[in-house]
Design a protein around this motif. Structure first.
Motif, PDB file in Angstrom:
ATOM      1  N   GLU A 193     -27.579  62.732  39.206  1.00  7.87           N
ATOM      2  CA  GLU A 193     -26.707  63.636  39.939  1.00  7.87           C
ATOM      3  C   GLU A 193     -27.118  63.655  41.399  1.00  7.87           C
ATOM      4  OE1 GLU A 193     -27.119  67.322  37.889  1.00  7.87           O
ATOM      5  OE2 GLU A 193     -26.645  66.443  35.924  1.00  7.87           O
ATOM      6  N   SER A 194     -26.479  64.491  42.164  1.00  6.22           N
ATOM      7  CA  SER A 194     -26.740  64.560  43.593  1.00  6.22           C
ATOM      8  C   SER A 194     -28.193  64.944  43.856  1.00  6.22           C
ATOM      9  CB  SER A 194     -25.809  65.585  44.240  1.00  6.22           C
ATOM     10  OG  SER A 194     -26.095  65.711  45.615  1.00  6.22           O
ATOM     11  N   GLY A 195     -28.973  63.974  44.331  1.00  9.41           N
ATOM     12  CA  GLY A 195     -30.334  64.249  44.745  1.00  9.41           C
ATOM     13  C   GLY A 195     -31.324  64.450  43.625  1.00  9.41           C
ATOM     14  N   GLN A 196     -30.994  64.065  42.362  1.00  8.89           N
ATOM     15  CA  GLN A 196     -31.953  64.252  41.290  1.00  8.89           C
ATOM     16  C   GLN A 196     -31.618  63.360  40.102  1.00  8.89           C
ATOM     17  OE1 GLN A 196     -31.779  68.338  40.035  1.00  8.89           O
ATOM     18  NE2 GLN A 196     -29.729  68.179  39.219  1.00  8.89           N
ATOM     19  N   VAL A 197     -32.647  63.096  39.299  1.00  8.34           N
ATOM     20  CA  VAL A 197     -32.496  62.350  38.052  1.00  8.34           C
ATOM     21  C   VAL A 197     -33.009  63.246  36.932  1.00  8.34           C
ATOM     22  CG1 VAL A 197     -33.293  60.348  36.724  1.00  8.34           C
ATOM     23  CG2 VAL A 197     -32.738  60.087  39.158  1.00  8.34           C
ATOM     24  N   ILE A 198     -32.250  63.328  35.815  1.00  7.34           N
ATOM     25  CA  ILE A 198     -32.633  64.155  34.678  1.00  7.34           C
ATOM     26  C   ILE A 198     -33.017  63.234  33.522  1.00  7.34           C
ATOM     27  CG2 ILE A 198     -31.964  66.038  33.144  1.00  7.34           C
ATOM     28  CD1 ILE A 198     -31.928  66.775  36.094  1.00  7.34           C
ATOM     29  N   THR A 199     -34.151  63.535  32.862  1.00  5.80           N
ATOM     30  CA  THR A 199     -34.627  62.712  31.746  1.00  5.80           C
ATOM     31  C   THR A 199     -34.557  63.496  30.440  1.00  5.80           C
ATOM     32  OG1 THR A 199     -36.966  63.362  31.679  1.00  5.80           O
ATOM     33  CG2 THR A 199     -36.311  61.805  33.390  1.00  5.80           C
ATOM     34  N   THR A 200     -34.804  62.772  29.345  1.00  5.35           N
ATOM     35  CA  THR A 200     -34.858  63.429  28.034  1.00  5.35           C
ATOM     36  C   THR A 200     -36.124  64.261  27.873  1.00  5.35           C
ATOM     37  OG1 THR A 200     -35.993  61.526  27.064  1.00  5.35           O
ATOM     38  CG2 THR A 200     -33.576  61.540  26.959  1.00  5.35           C
ATOM     39  N   GLY A 201     -37.089  64.051  28.775  1.00  4.88           N
ATOM     40  CA  GLY A 201     -38.355  64.767  28.681  1.00  4.88           C
ATOM     41  C   GLY A 201     -39.451  63.963  28.017  1.00  4.88           C
ATOM     42  N   VAL A 202     -39.109  62.817  27.398  1.00  2.07           N
ATOM     43  CA  VAL A 202     -40.097  61.952  26.752  1.00  2.07           C
ATOM     44  C   VAL A 202     -40.470  60.856  27.733  1.00  2.07           C
ATOM     45  CG1 VAL A 202     -40.584  60.444  24.803  1.00  2.07           C
ATOM     46  CG2 VAL A 202     -39.096  62.440  24.507  1.00  2.07           C
ATOM     47  N   VAL A 203     -41.697  60.874  28.240  1.00  2.93           N
ATOM     48  CA  VAL A 203     -42.128  59.943  29.281  1.00  2.93           C
ATOM     49  C   VAL A 203     -43.424  59.266  28.841  1.00  2.93           C
ATOM     50  CG1 VAL A 203     -42.864  59.702  31.674  1.00  2.93           C
ATOM     51  CG2 VAL A 203     -41.044  61.297  31.109  1.00  2.93           C
ATOM     52  N   ASN A 204     -43.464  57.951  28.942  1.00  3.99           N
ATOM     53  CA  ASN A 204     -44.688  57.190  28.669  1.00  3.99           C
ATOM     54  C   ASN A 204     -45.481  57.099  29.967  1.00  3.99           C
ATOM     55  OD1 ASN A 204     -46.651  55.178  28.154  1.00  3.99           O
ATOM     56  ND2 ASN A 204     -45.341  54.218  26.630  1.00  3.99           N
ATOM     57  N   MET A 205     -46.711  57.606  29.959  1.00  3.97           N
ATOM     58  CA  MET A 205     -47.497  57.717  31.191  1.00  3.97           C
ATOM     59  C   MET A 205     -48.316  56.464  31.507  1.00  3.97           C
ATOM     60  SD  MET A 205     -46.613  60.565  32.415  1.00  3.97           S
ATOM     61  CE  MET A 205     -47.845  60.772  33.717  1.00  3.97           C
ATOM     62  N   ARG A 206     -48.120  55.377  30.738  1.00  9.61           N
ATOM     63  CA  ARG A 206     -48.854  54.158  31.069  1.00  9.61           C
ATOM     64  C   ARG A 206     -48.344  53.561  32.368  1.00  9.61           C
ATOM     65  NH1 ARG A 206     -48.708  53.114  25.302  1.00  9.61           N
ATOM     66  NH2 ARG A 206     -50.751  53.642  24.462  1.00  9.61           N
ATOM     67  N   ARG A 207     -49.244  52.950  33.111  1.00  9.53           N
ATOM     68  CA  ARG A 207     -48.920  52.402  34.436  1.00  9.53           C
ATOM     69  C   ARG A 207     -47.877  51.290  34.328  1.00  9.53           C
ATOM     70  NH1 ARG A 207     -51.775  53.190  38.872  1.00  9.53           N
ATOM     71  NH2 ARG A 207     -53.584  53.851  37.644  1.00  9.53           N
ATOM     72  N   PHE A 208     -46.909  51.296  35.244  1.00  5.17           N
ATOM     73  CA  PHE A 208     -45.860  50.274  35.257  1.00  5.17           C
ATOM     74  C   PHE A 208     -46.431  48.918  35.673  1.00  5.17           C
ATOM     75  CE2 PHE A 208     -42.925  47.919  38.099  1.00  5.17           C
ATOM     76  CZ  PHE A 208     -42.027  47.489  37.134  1.00  5.17           C
ATOM     77  N   GLU A 209     -46.064  47.894  34.899  1.00  8.42           N
ATOM     78  CA  GLU A 209     -46.397  46.522  35.244  1.00  8.42           C
ATOM     79  C   GLU A 209     -45.132  45.680  35.140  1.00  8.42           C
ATOM     80  OE1 GLU A 209     -49.622  44.965  32.997  1.00  8.42           O
ATOM     81  OE2 GLU A 209     -51.029  46.541  33.584  1.00  8.42           O
ATOM     82  N   GLN A 210     -44.776  45.015  36.229  1.00  4.83           N
ATOM     83  CA  GLN A 210     -43.564  44.210  36.257  1.00  4.83           C
ATOM     84  C   GLN A 210     -43.722  42.967  35.392  1.00  4.83           C
ATOM     85  OE1 GLN A 210     -42.381  43.168  40.213  1.00  4.83           O
ATOM     86  NE2 GLN A 210     -40.507  42.112  39.556  1.00  4.83           N
ATOM     87  N   ARG A 211     -42.667  42.639  34.625  1.00  6.73           N
ATOM     88  CA  ARG A 211     -42.681  41.491  33.731  1.00  6.73           C
ATOM     89  C   ARG A 211     -41.866  40.341  34.324  1.00  6.73           C
ATOM     90  NH1 ARG A 211     -42.014  45.477  28.629  1.00  6.73           N
ATOM     91  NH2 ARG A 211     -44.171  46.201  28.609  1.00  6.73           N
ATOM     92  N   PRO A 212     -42.046  39.123  33.773  1.00  7.29           N
ATOM     93  CA  PRO A 212     -41.426  37.941  34.402  1.00  7.29           C
ATOM     94  C   PRO A 212     -39.922  38.020  34.560  1.00  7.29           C
ATOM     95  CG  PRO A 212     -43.088  37.261  32.811  1.00  7.29           C
ATOM     96  CD  PRO A 212     -42.948  38.743  32.663  1.00  7.29           C
ATOM     97  N   THR A 213     -39.219  38.639  33.618  1.00  2.00           N
ATOM     98  CA  THR A 213     -37.753  38.677  33.700  1.00  2.00           C
ATOM     99  C   THR A 213     -37.239  39.842  34.531  1.00  2.00           C
ATOM    100  OG1 THR A 213     -37.753  39.889  31.618  1.00  2.00           O
ATOM    101  CG2 THR A 213     -37.394  37.524  31.493  1.00  2.00           C
ATOM    102  N   GLU A 214     -38.121  40.665  35.061  1.00  2.00           N
ATOM    103  CA  GLU A 214     -37.702  41.876  35.763  1.00  2.00           C
ATOM    104  C   GLU A 214     -37.698  41.682  37.278  1.00  2.00           C
ATOM    105  OE1 GLU A 214     -39.502  44.948  32.378  1.00  2.00           O
ATOM    106  OE2 GLU A 214     -40.519  44.735  34.322  1.00  2.00           O
ATOM    107  N   ARG A 215     -36.763  42.340  37.945  1.00  2.00           N
ATOM    108  CA  ARG A 215     -36.671  42.339  39.405  1.00  2.00           C
ATOM    109  C   ARG A 215     -36.633  43.776  39.903  1.00  2.00           C
ATOM    110  NH1 ARG A 215     -37.851  38.087  38.091  1.00  2.00           N
ATOM    111  NH2 ARG A 215     -36.920  36.056  38.568  1.00  2.00           N
ATOM    112  N   LEU A 216     -37.372  44.045  40.977  1.00  2.00           N
ATOM    113  CA  LEU A 216     -37.350  45.368  41.592  1.00  2.00           C
ATOM    114  C   LEU A 216     -36.187  45.412  42.572  1.00  2.00           C
ATOM    115  CD1 LEU A 216     -41.174  45.904  42.202  1.00  2.00           C
ATOM    116  CD2 LEU A 216     -39.772  46.785  40.328  1.00  2.00           C
ATOM    117  N   VAL A 217     -35.262  46.316  42.353  1.00  2.00           N
ATOM    118  CA  VAL A 217     -34.022  46.321  43.123  1.00  2.00           C
ATOM    119  C   VAL A 217     -34.281  46.646  44.593  1.00  2.00           C
ATOM    120  CG1 VAL A 217     -31.738  47.346  43.345  1.00  2.00           C
ATOM    121  CG2 VAL A 217     -32.699  46.916  41.077  1.00  2.00           C
TER     122      VAL A 217
END
Length: 424
Positions: A69-93
């Motif tokens: 929405e305007s100025g915010q993102v809402i989640t389901t509340g279930v978040v995995n706290m492991r550090r993000f690691e980019q994978r070969p097929t992924e691109r950072l927009v």
């Protein structure tokens, strides 16, 4: 795209806060993760890179996003706290798409990407890159000269994967069009080296779906070649009964190490399932059926049944129980089939239409008795309760079939009969 589907330019998401359903801030968006695809298809948005309050960057799948929405993102509340690691097929927009030099398909002219629009697919949580905001002339985002225009994703070349020479990326992009069963069949016939490369390139939820359809030997081989933290993530994404079956095939020290890395709640479900004999109701059941309290309405039940990630067998009925409403629950009261839900008004309480006539199974019920029960009462799922009357889970007909068919049934070319029936 359907008219009215939400579209967002990614530059407007940079740095916006992310909230859970209670309104508590989880963190801020730092980037978006997309996967390129072959065949002229628009890149698919996998999720968001969110910087949490501890300054750790984590991955938030789009399936966990309930609203942008305007100025915010809402989640389901279930978040995995492991550090993000980019994978070969992924691109950072934000990091890899913006300021990139690409070409207009119609004229071959080079343009600079200033922004990217994403749009949600109708009636789904999937998002795709929809449009590009570009500038003609040789200049980056800070240059003010040159005409700017917004173009369709198909009007630009330089982002999509080539059909040839892309290694695992091209193969994974091709697999995206297939059902998990068909991907598993293709993986089974690859060399171990190639199988590991493709498995490493699949995202966690997709790999979990595929693993559930693979023979046990292939499952053990693939999970053993993943980094342990990622293996734990994939096990969390699997249905608990399938994860328990896989872990039971591993050496004891590997099993305990992976269970320790899993989220405590997920690990507890899997440990409980592993405590039952394999060919019993307890060993066959899933711990995640649809559970509602008796004061829930028919509308609440239908909303749960409509969840896209539920199997048809689990979506066929809801189980009514006293609090707590996670397995093991409070007292099990009965079942409401979805056909009954369709016949009653939305405001009716499920506690008033519950079917309590059928006696549930105990966890030590042997497989032949489970099979007979399903056949005798024409059921696709059956509840399993303990001696105190608490619901432990449900056995679905697909899990029973897995244990009744020959061990090599997954290697059978069952698709040929269907193709012949349709004249292909």
């Amino acid at each position: 795209m359907a008219a009215g589907a939400p579209r967002v330019f990614v530059s407007h998401l940079a740095g916006v806060p992310v909230f859970d359903p209670n309104g508590d801030q989880v963190g801020r968006v730092r980037d978006l993760v997309a996967m390129l695809r072959v065949g002229g298809r628009p890149p698919r948005l996998l999720g968001l890179v969110v910087e949490v309050l501890t300054r750790r960057r984590i991955f938030l799948p789009m399936t966990r996003v309930t609203g942008i929405e305007s100025g915010q993102v809402i989640t389901t509340g279930v978040v995995n706290m492991r550090r993000f690691e980019q994978r070969p097929t992924e691109r950072l927009v934000l990091g890899e798409f913006l300021d990139r030099r690409v070409r207009l398909v119609e004229t071959g002219e080079e343009v600079t990407v200033l922004d990217v629009a994403i749009q949600q697919l109708p009636a789904r949580r999937d998002w795709e890159i929809d449009k590009y905001f570009v500038r003609r002339g040789r200049g980056g985002a800070l240059r003010r000269k040159g005409e700017t225009l917004t173009v369709e994703w198909s009007a630009v070349s330089g982002f999509s994967l080539e059909e040839e020479g892309q290694g695992a990326e091209s193969l994974v992009a091709t697999f995206e069009r297939l059902r998990p069963t068909d991907v598993a069949n293709a993986l089974h016939h690859l060399s171990p080296k190639r199988r590991a490369e493709v498995a490493a390139a699949l995202d966690d939820e997709r790999l979990a779906d595929v693993l559930e359809e693979l023979p046990g030997d292939d499952q053990v081989e693939i999970i053993g070649k993943l980094q342990e933290e990622r293996a734990a993530d994939v096990l969390e994404a699997m249905d608990p009964d399938d994860a328990a079956d896989l872990l039971s095939e591993l050496p004891e020290e590997d099993k305990e190490r992976l269970l320790t890395l899993m989220r405590p709640g997920d690990a507890a479900d899997v440990r409980r399932l592993m405590s039952y004999e394999e060919r019993t109701a307890g060993g066959l059941m899933t711990t995640e059926p649809i559970i509602l309290r008796p004061d829930a309405t028919v509308a609440d039940a239908l909303a749960r049944v409509r969840q896209a990630d539920l199997s048809p067998a689990l979506a066929a009925q809801v189980y009514v129980c006293r609090s707590p409403d996670e397995t093991p629950t409070g007292k099990y009261l009965g079942t409401v089939h979805f056909q009954r839900l369709l016949r009653d008004p939305p405001y009716a309480l499920v506690g008033s239409i519950v079917d309590s006539d059928l006696v549930p199974l105990t966890p030590d019920t042997p497989l032949p008795a489970v099979t007979s029960y399903l056949a005798a009462y024409n059921l696709v799922s059956v509840p399993v309760v303990d001696e105190s009357g608490s619901l432990l889970g449900a056995v679905t007909v697909d899990d029973v079939l897995d244990h009744l068919l020959p061990e090599d049934w997954r290697e059978t070319d069952f698709r040929s009969g269907g193709e012949a029936a349709h004249g292909r």
